[in-house]
Design an enzyme around this catalytic site. Structure first.
Site, PDB file in Angstrom:
ATOM      1  N   HIS A   1       7.822  -5.740  -0.566  1.00  0.00           N
ATOM      2  CA  HIS A   1       6.757  -5.714  -0.950  1.00  0.00           C
ATOM      3  C   HIS A   1       5.808  -4.681   0.014  1.00  0.00           C
ATOM      4  O   HIS A   1       6.503  -4.057   0.704  1.00  0.00           O
ATOM      5  CB  HIS A   1       5.828  -7.263  -0.423  1.00  0.00           C
ATOM      6  CG  HIS A   1       6.554  -8.075  -1.576  1.00  0.00           C
ATOM      7  ND1 HIS A   1       7.562  -9.225  -0.974  1.00  0.00           N
ATOM      8  CD2 HIS A   1       6.362  -8.651  -2.666  1.00  0.00           C
ATOM      9  CE1 HIS A   1       7.793 -10.111  -2.045  1.00  0.00           C
ATOM     10  NE2 HIS A   1       7.153  -9.715  -3.014  1.00  0.00           N
TER      11      HIS A   1
ATOM     12  N   SER B   1       5.839 -10.824  -7.681  1.00  0.00           N
ATOM     13  CA  SER B   1       5.198 -10.889  -6.514  1.00  0.00           C
ATOM     14  C   SER B   1       4.786  -9.449  -6.275  1.00  0.00           C
ATOM     15  O   SER B   1       3.786  -9.326  -5.415  1.00  0.00           O
ATOM     16  CB  SER B   1       6.006 -11.554  -5.212  1.00  0.00           C
ATOM     17  OG  SER B   1       7.366 -10.632  -5.412  1.00  0.00           O
TER      18      SER B   1
ATOM     19  N   ASP C   1      10.968  -7.790   4.993  1.00  0.00           N
ATOM     20  CA  ASP C   1      10.428  -7.373   3.851  1.00  0.00           C
ATOM     21  C   ASP C   1      10.316  -6.104   3.807  1.00  0.00           C
ATOM     22  O   ASP C   1       9.242  -5.459   4.096  1.00  0.00           O
ATOM     23  CB  ASP C   1       9.016  -8.299   3.595  1.00  0.00           C
ATOM     24  CG  ASP C   1       8.643  -8.066   2.219  1.00  0.00           C
ATOM     25  OD1 ASP C   1       9.114  -7.364   1.230  1.00  0.00           O
ATOM     26  OD2 ASP C   1       7.553  -8.863   1.988  1.00  0.00           O
TER      27      ASP C   1
END
Ligand code: NAG
Ligand code: NAG
Ligand code: NAG
Ligand code: NAG
Length: 425
Positions: A399, A153, A396
């Site tokens: 990312h 990802s 997060d």
């Protein structure tokens, strides 16, 4: 290090029921024989899509006279180490056409992030200037080509940035996505350019490990066998951007054939302990050797993106770690040791080694060494602002926000293409 790992929590598409069921059924039948992700849809799509695999090499395109635009920076990036540098303050324009290209989980402003200063920094290599991303130059260079990003990802995060950056010049047509949105294809008809994301967590064949009849967070990796999900149409692809990293921070059993040759994060008698970086090295080498050995892949350019660091502070990912900084760190604030740095070193070394061998095969292997620049960007992650409805307790810090410092990766990519296509020479 714990299992399950942070990626199980932070990836909105991972660990869905469908995927688990598919893995379960294939896992029971024949370990390693059937990939969990079904690429047949992608393959059948190509039967209908006009000329997606017509192989036109970069070099042929150049001989036809394109690209037209010369980069304003000239040849300064040649022989310049783009990755040794620092972040300097710089007022940025909004480089995206509009925010409709940003996937929701990466759209930090949509989820309430208010500070914007983190956008106003540019990467400045010590020895030259990194050319600003120019979608016109980029699309001219890849006219008639296919580019595939292969990875997890975080790899997808870069593709999404690229789509947003390119949309300023041409808004692509979305051609394909699978149900988990892990495999995706865009087409830029005006430039006859195809951009793909091919999902592969480990680059090598992998399946979730069964423990006492149920799936665990651990994986079995066939460390000497590439993941066929990304190799199926490799001969039609001109540029590959490949990466591996964060999925290796968990319990992983490494197999060669039927034999366990090592294990990451486990305490088993008689099984060789392997570090995440050791496993990353084996998997990357298997992938690069495969590409170099691919007879039909002449002229393919392989870019290996190095490790993308996480920045959990005041705790780890599962103990309330946060990332709420609003500016880059100073180089002196970073400790240049540890696993991220080992991984980066291994990735660069593996790429350079294959680069020497690849020359004889007419193939290029180039490292895109983002690790140092990104270690200095604790401010670039979504943190609280990723729409974490399912997992309220997780931030997060892995990312990257879009827009954000990850856009710089595509400036590196553009510079690599300028060198590889001979646009600067
Ligand atoms: C954003 O760009 C897309 C693609 O060009 C377009 O369809 C959409 O209308 C734009 N949205 C706004 C608010 O301008
Ligand atoms: C599997 O089940 C056995 C028997 O119930 C138990 O002793 C063992 O701890 C279990 N193993 C794991 C890894 O959960
Ligand atoms: C470990 O290896 C030794 C020596 O080869 C052997 O005697 C022992 O049974 C092995 N233990 C396990 C748990 O496999
Ligand atoms: C980040 O969070 C910590 C802990 O809640 C807090 O002490 C600190 O002031 C915050 N920093 C910023 C820049 O908001």
């Amino acid at each position: 290090m714990k299992a399950p790992n942070v990626l199980d929590r932070l990836d909105p598409f991972h660990g869905g029921k469908k995927e688990r069921e598919r893995c379960l059924s294939t896992g029971r039948l024949a370990p390693f024989l059937l990939p969990c992700l079904c690429l047949t849809t992608i393959l059948s799509l190509f039967l209908y899509f006009p000329n997606p695999f017509e192989a036109v090499s970069k070099r042929e395109i150049q001989q036809k006279g394109a690209p037209i635009v010369k980069p304003p920076e000239g040849n300064a990036i040649l022989n310049c180490n783009l990755y040794e540098g620092r972040w300097i303050q710089y007022r940025r324009d909004f480089n995206y056409k509009n925010s409709s290209c940003i996937p929701e989980a990466r759209n930090c402003f949509l989820h309430g992030r208010t500070d914007r200063d983190f956008l106003n920094w540019r990467w400045k290599p010590y020895a030259c200037n990194l050319p600003k991303f120019d979608p016109r130059i980029f699309l001219d260079m890849v006219r008639g080509n296919k580019m595939a990003f292969i990875g997890d990802s975080v790899s997808m995060n870069q593709v999404e940035s690229l789509v947003c950056l390119l949309s300023k010049e041409e808004v692509p047509k979305f051609v394909y996505k699978d149900s988990a949105e892990q495999n995706r294809i865009w087409h830029f008809p005006e430039h006859d350019f195809i951009l793909m994301n091919l999902w592969s967590r480990f680059l090598v064949a992998a399946e979730q490990r069964m423990i006492n009849g149920s799936l665990s967070a651990a994986y079995n990796l066939q460390i000497d066998k590439v993941d066929e999900d990304w190799t199926a149409n490799l001969q039609t692809i001109d540029y590959v951007v490949i990466s591996n990293g964060l999925w290796f921070f968990r319990q992983i059993y490494l197999y060669k054939g039927d034999t366990v040759v090592g294990c990451v994060d486990c305490e088993e008698p008689n099984v060789t302990k392997v570090s995440p970086s050791g496993a990353i090295q084996m998997a990357l080498r298997t992938a690069l050797v495969y590409i170099n050995g691919c007879k039909e892949c002449r002229g393919i350019v392989t870019v290996v993106r190095t490790f993308s660091p996480t920045h959990f502070e005041h705790g780890s990912w599962d103990t309330g770690g946060i990332c709420n900084r609003t500016k880059p760190s100073d180089e002196r604030q970073i400790i240049w040791v540890g696993e991220p740095w080992n991984i980066r070193k291994i990735q660069v070394e593996e790429t350079e080694r294959m680069g020497k061998e690849g020359k004889e095969q007419g193939k290029s292997f180039v490292a895109m060494d983002v690790t140092k620049a990104m270690l200095m960007r604790p401010d670039g992650h979504p943190g609280d602002y990723w729409g974490n409805l399912r997992n309220k307790d997780f931030r997060d810090c892995l990312h990257w926000c879009l827009p954000g410092p990850i856009d710089t990766w595509n400036e590196f990519l553009m510079a690599i293409l300028e060198i590889e296509t001979g646009l600067v020479s």
